[in-house]
Design a protein around this motif. Sequence first.
Motif, PDB file in Angstrom:
ATOM      1  N   ASN A   1     102.182  17.501  19.876  1.00 49.42           N
ATOM      2  CA  ASN A   1     102.568  18.508  20.874  1.00 49.42           C
ATOM      3  C   ASN A   1     101.462  18.944  21.817  1.00 49.42           C
ATOM      4  OD1 ASN A   1     101.308  19.940  18.910  1.00 49.42           O
ATOM      5  ND2 ASN A   1     103.096  21.128  18.296  1.00 49.42           N
ATOM      6  N   GLY A   2     100.221  18.455  21.618  1.00 47.69           N
ATOM      7  CA  GLY A   2      99.154  18.795  22.554  1.00 47.69           C
ATOM      8  C   GLY A   2      98.939  20.291  22.680  1.00 47.69           C
ATOM      9  N   ARG A   3      99.085  20.975  21.538  1.00 45.29           N
ATOM     10  CA  ARG A   3      98.938  22.435  21.511  1.00 45.29           C
ATOM     11  C   ARG A   3      97.491  22.820  21.789  1.00 45.29           C
ATOM     12  NH1 ARG A   3      99.865  23.355  15.642  1.00 45.29           N
ATOM     13  NH2 ARG A   3      97.694  22.808  15.317  1.00 45.29           N
ATOM     14  N   LEU A   4      97.289  23.935  22.501  1.00 45.95           N
ATOM     15  CA  LEU A   4      95.939  24.474  22.695  1.00 45.95           C
ATOM     16  C   LEU A   4      95.840  25.785  21.940  1.00 45.95           C
ATOM     17  CD1 LEU A   4      95.385  23.837  26.523  1.00 45.95           C
ATOM     18  CD2 LEU A   4      94.493  22.506  24.606  1.00 45.95           C
ATOM     19  N   LEU A   5      94.830  25.913  21.099  1.00 45.41           N
ATOM     20  CA  LEU A   5      94.668  27.124  20.297  1.00 45.41           C
ATOM     21  C   LEU A   5      94.169  28.279  21.159  1.00 45.41           C
ATOM     22  CD1 LEU A   5      92.977  25.556  17.152  1.00 45.41           C
ATOM     23  CD2 LEU A   5      95.236  26.601  17.243  1.00 45.41           C
ATOM     24  N   SER A   6      94.634  29.476  20.836  1.00 45.06           N
ATOM     25  CA  SER A   6      94.077  30.681  21.449  1.00 45.06           C
ATOM     26  C   SER A   6      92.703  30.910  20.820  1.00 45.06           C
ATOM     27  CB  SER A   6      94.977  31.874  21.135  1.00 45.06           C
ATOM     28  OG  SER A   6      94.922  32.128  19.738  1.00 45.06           O
ATOM     29  N   PRO A   7      91.860  31.779  21.425  1.00 46.93           N
ATOM     30  CA  PRO A   7      90.573  32.074  20.799  1.00 46.93           C
ATOM     31  C   PRO A   7      90.723  32.554  19.346  1.00 46.93           C
ATOM     32  CG  PRO A   7      90.583  32.896  23.042  1.00 46.93           C
ATOM     33  CD  PRO A   7      91.978  32.399  22.759  1.00 46.93           C
ATOM     34  N   GLU A   8      91.721  33.412  19.090  1.00 49.27           N
ATOM     35  CA  GLU A   8      91.917  33.909  17.725  1.00 49.27           C
ATOM     36  C   GLU A   8      92.375  32.779  16.807  1.00 49.27           C
ATOM     37  OE1 GLU A   8      93.465  35.233  20.425  1.00 49.27           O
ATOM     38  OE2 GLU A   8      91.965  36.819  20.687  1.00 49.27           O
ATOM     39  N   GLY A   9      93.261  31.926  17.333  1.00 42.61           N
ATOM     40  CA  GLY A   9      93.748  30.787  16.554  1.00 42.61           C
ATOM     41  C   GLY A   9      92.610  29.846  16.196  1.00 42.61           C
ATOM     42  N   LEU A  10      91.694  29.656  17.135  1.00 43.98           N
ATOM     43  CA  LEU A  10      90.555  28.780  16.878  1.00 43.98           C
ATOM     44  C   LEU A  10      89.661  29.388  15.801  1.00 43.98           C
ATOM     45  CD1 LEU A  10      89.065  26.184  17.727  1.00 43.98           C
ATOM     46  CD2 LEU A  10      87.755  27.581  19.329  1.00 43.98           C
ATOM     47  N   GLU A  11      89.423  30.699  15.912  1.00 40.13           N
ATOM     48  CA  GLU A  11      88.586  31.365  14.907  1.00 40.13           C
ATOM     49  C   GLU A  11      89.192  31.189  13.512  1.00 40.13           C
ATOM     50  OE1 GLU A  11      88.095  35.618  15.407  1.00 40.13           O
ATOM     51  OE2 GLU A  11      86.289  35.601  14.162  1.00 40.13           O
ATOM     52  N   ARG A  12      90.529  31.355  13.433  1.00 38.10           N
ATOM     53  CA  ARG A  12      91.194  31.178  12.136  1.00 38.10           C
ATOM     54  C   ARG A  12      91.036  29.750  11.626  1.00 38.10           C
ATOM     55  NH1 ARG A  12      95.072  34.649  14.127  1.00 38.10           N
ATOM     56  NH2 ARG A  12      96.339  32.959  14.980  1.00 38.10           N
ATOM     57  N   GLN A  13      91.155  28.788  12.561  1.00 34.21           N
ATOM     58  CA  GLN A  13      91.052  27.382  12.171  1.00 34.21           C
ATOM     59  C   GLN A  13      89.674  27.076  11.593  1.00 34.21           C
ATOM     60  OE1 GLN A  13      93.941  25.067  12.957  1.00 34.21           O
ATOM     61  NE2 GLN A  13      92.866  24.404  11.122  1.00 34.21           N
ATOM     62  N   CYS A  14      88.615  27.490  12.291  1.00 41.51           N
ATOM     63  CA  CYS A  14      87.254  27.260  11.770  1.00 41.51           C
ATOM     64  C   CYS A  14      87.087  27.970  10.434  1.00 41.51           C
ATOM     65  CB  CYS A  14      86.176  27.797  12.715  1.00 41.51           C
ATOM     66  SG  CYS A  14      86.245  27.243  14.417  1.00 41.51           S
ATOM     67  N   SER A  15      87.640  29.205  10.361  1.00 35.68           N
ATOM     68  CA  SER A  15      87.450  30.014   9.154  1.00 35.68           C
ATOM     69  C   SER A  15      88.102  29.409   7.926  1.00 35.68           C
ATOM     70  CB  SER A  15      88.015  31.423   9.347  1.00 35.68           C
ATOM     71  OG  SER A  15      87.256  32.110  10.294  1.00 35.68           O
ATOM     72  N   GLU A  16      89.166  28.632   8.135  1.00 33.47           N
ATOM     73  CA  GLU A  16      89.805  28.006   6.977  1.00 33.47           C
ATOM     74  C   GLU A  16      88.788  27.212   6.169  1.00 33.47           C
ATOM     75  OE1 GLU A  16      93.316  25.669   7.448  1.00 33.47           O
ATOM     76  OE2 GLU A  16      94.423  27.369   8.300  1.00 33.47           O
ATOM     77  N   CYS A  17      87.804  26.641   6.859  1.00 34.84           N
ATOM     78  CA  CYS A  17      86.791  25.854   6.151  1.00 34.84           C
ATOM     79  C   CYS A  17      85.427  26.533   6.130  1.00 34.84           C
ATOM     80  CB  CYS A  17      86.656  24.477   6.788  1.00 34.84           C
ATOM     81  SG  CYS A  17      88.222  23.585   6.877  1.00 34.84           S
ATOM     82  N   HIS A  18      85.091  27.273   7.198  1.00 37.66           N
ATOM     83  CA  HIS A  18      83.740  27.840   7.291  1.00 37.66           C
ATOM     84  C   HIS A  18      83.682  29.333   7.007  1.00 37.66           C
ATOM     85  CE1 HIS A  18      82.177  24.051   8.612  1.00 37.66           C
ATOM     86  NE2 HIS A  18      82.952  24.013   9.660  1.00 37.66           N
ATOM     87  N   GLY A  19      84.841  29.950   6.733  1.00 38.18           N
ATOM     88  CA  GLY A  19      84.853  31.370   6.405  1.00 38.18           C
ATOM     89  C   GLY A  19      84.398  31.597   4.974  1.00 38.18           C
ATOM     90  N   PRO A  20      84.230  32.876   4.608  1.00 43.95           N
ATOM     91  CA  PRO A  20      83.844  33.182   3.237  1.00 43.95           C
ATOM     92  C   PRO A  20      84.899  32.610   2.281  1.00 43.95           C
ATOM     93  CG  PRO A  20      84.160  35.206   4.535  1.00 43.95           C
ATOM     94  CD  PRO A  20      84.514  34.062   5.411  1.00 43.95           C
ATOM     95  N   GLY A  21      84.453  31.929   1.257  1.00 45.05           N
ATOM     96  CA  GLY A  21      85.407  31.340   0.317  1.00 45.05           C
ATOM     97  C   GLY A  21      85.949  29.987   0.749  1.00 45.05           C
ATOM     98  N   GLY A  22      85.590  29.540   1.976  1.00 47.60           N
ATOM     99  CA  GLY A  22      86.026  28.214   2.433  1.00 47.60           C
ATOM    100  C   GLY A  22      85.212  27.115   1.765  1.00 47.60           C
ATOM    101  N   ILE A  23      85.521  25.847   2.095  1.00 46.83           N
ATOM    102  CA  ILE A  23      84.813  24.752   1.435  1.00 46.83           C
ATOM    103  C   ILE A  23      83.367  24.623   1.897  1.00 46.83           C
ATOM    104  CG2 ILE A  23      86.741  23.252   0.760  1.00 46.83           C
ATOM    105  CD1 ILE A  23      86.319  21.840   3.519  1.00 46.83           C
ATOM    106  N   GLU A  24      83.066  25.070   3.118  1.00 41.41           N
ATOM    107  CA  GLU A  24      81.711  24.984   3.674  1.00 41.41           C
ATOM    108  C   GLU A  24      81.402  26.288   4.407  1.00 41.41           C
ATOM    109  OE1 GLU A  24      79.222  22.785   3.685  1.00 41.41           O
ATOM    110  OE2 GLU A  24      80.257  21.251   2.487  1.00 41.41           O
TER     111      GLU A  24
END
Length: 270
Positions: A156-179
């Motif tokens: 779908n060529g979706r573009l993330l909003s700034p908040e959506g992008l922050e959530r996406q990075c956080s899934e892996c780089h947030g506290p408790g994420g894999i990295e």
Amino acid sequence: MRAGPLQEEREMASTTRLRLLSITAAAIVLGAVGTPAARAQLNQSRCADCHFANPYTEPAQNHLHEWSMSPHRRGGVGCDRCHGGNPGTFESLQAHRGVLGSQNPSSPVHRTRLPSTCGACHIGPYVNFQASRHHELLIQGDRRVPTCSTCHGSVNGRLLSPEGLERQCSECHGPGGIEPRPGRAADARLLLEGIGEVRESLDAARHLIDRVRDGDRRDGLEEAYLQTEVPLIEARRAGHRFVFDQLQERLATARERVAALLTELVNPSR
Ligand code: HEC
Ligand code: HEC
Ligand code: HEC
Ligand code: HEC
Ligand code: HEC
């Protein structure tokens, strides 16, 4: 179903198929996707016709719906451009020759191969993505890193909003994420917000430039507009390195130039 200009394109496509094919080939070489030739080629695609007639399973049904609403369909990007196969036939065996399920590592839509599949058309993001640690690990088969579809969806060529992008990075780089990497996700959000702000200022400049009557002055302003848009486009692409020094430099340049452009528009120096 289809009528008017689209119907004409289809007829033209069947009568002058060879000529059209060579035009299309030239369009691909030049990277000129979304051209009338590309859209005419899409009209020849049997893949979508048959899949819509046989929406056989979930989640492929959602996928068809997403494709039909996407910038890809609007830009003439048919199924075969990501999946391979032969879009010119209704014969299932021939049509699917070379089409492999996305779990197969040789499939062009396998997660490790998406960067080169998508990157064939989106060269700027691809070149930058290749410079990232994410890419280095992805092509080694690491399942923990993101690929193009993680942020943009499969079709779908979706573009993330700034908040959506922050959530996406956080899934892996947030506290408790894999990295966990404190600050990475927030930086990404701030920079994407910055890109949005400069884009808004540039759009405001666009409206003001359109109202300038004096031809010479307008030419100068148009030039300044382009000189501002280029670093902004480059900033967006540079984000795909995920180390943001280049993005920051390009964004700072775009920001200075848009400020100068708006000043010149509001307060002409001559
Ligand atoms: C004549 C109808 C027809 C045509 C034409 C057709 N498909 Fe399919 N396709 C199907 C059906 C039915 C299935 C599901 C059953 C199967 O796997 O054969 C399928 C399955 C698929 C799958 C899933 C494969 C997998 O292993 O999970 C993909 C991807 C696909 N098609 C893509 C395409 C592409 C790309 C084209 C054009 C180049 C195309 N199809 C043309 C009917 C069609
Ligand atoms: C922009 C690229 C792109 C386009 C265009 C595209 N697809 Fe896909 N498709 C994908 C990706 C990537 C997947 C992998 C699944 C996922 O990531 O959700 C996929 C998955 C599928 C699947 C599920 C089976 C599998 O291999 O996982 C089917 C069936 C399918 N696509 C059919 C189609 C059809 C039919 C069209 C045209 C109407 C189409 N696709 C257009 C990228 C694309
Ligand atoms: C055959 C060429 C082609 C392929 C392959 C392709 N795209 Fe696209 N993509 C386009 C065209 C054409 C557009 C619509 C015009 C545009 O916005 O640039 C588009 C639009 C987009 C957009 C929206 C851009 C914007 O500025 O709004 C994103 C995001 C995107 N594609 C991501 C992907 C991803 C991810 C893949 C792989 C799964 C992919 N594309 C595969 C040609 C392609
Ligand atoms: C971790 C998230 C992420 C991943 C992974 C990612 N992108 Fe992006 N992409 C973004 C963001 C954020 C933007 C900027 C969106 C905006 O400006 O609104 C963007 C913008 C784009 C655009 C539109 C701008 C342009 O320069 O045309 C395209 C096309 C695109 N990405 C393609 C890709 C491709 C191809 C891949 C894989 C090689 C990829 N992206 C991987 C987050 C991602
Ligand atoms: C799907 C999970 C995932 C997502 C989403 C993701 N990353 Fe990563 N990222 C990783 C993994 C795993 C590594 C590898 C760490 C290592 O082993 O070097 C990594 C590495 C990195 C690195 C290089 C290593 C370092 O820390 O210096 C940066 C920078 C980075 N990510 C930034 C981001 C940013 C910014 C986003 C959002 C735009 C993002 N990542 C989204 C999983 C992810």
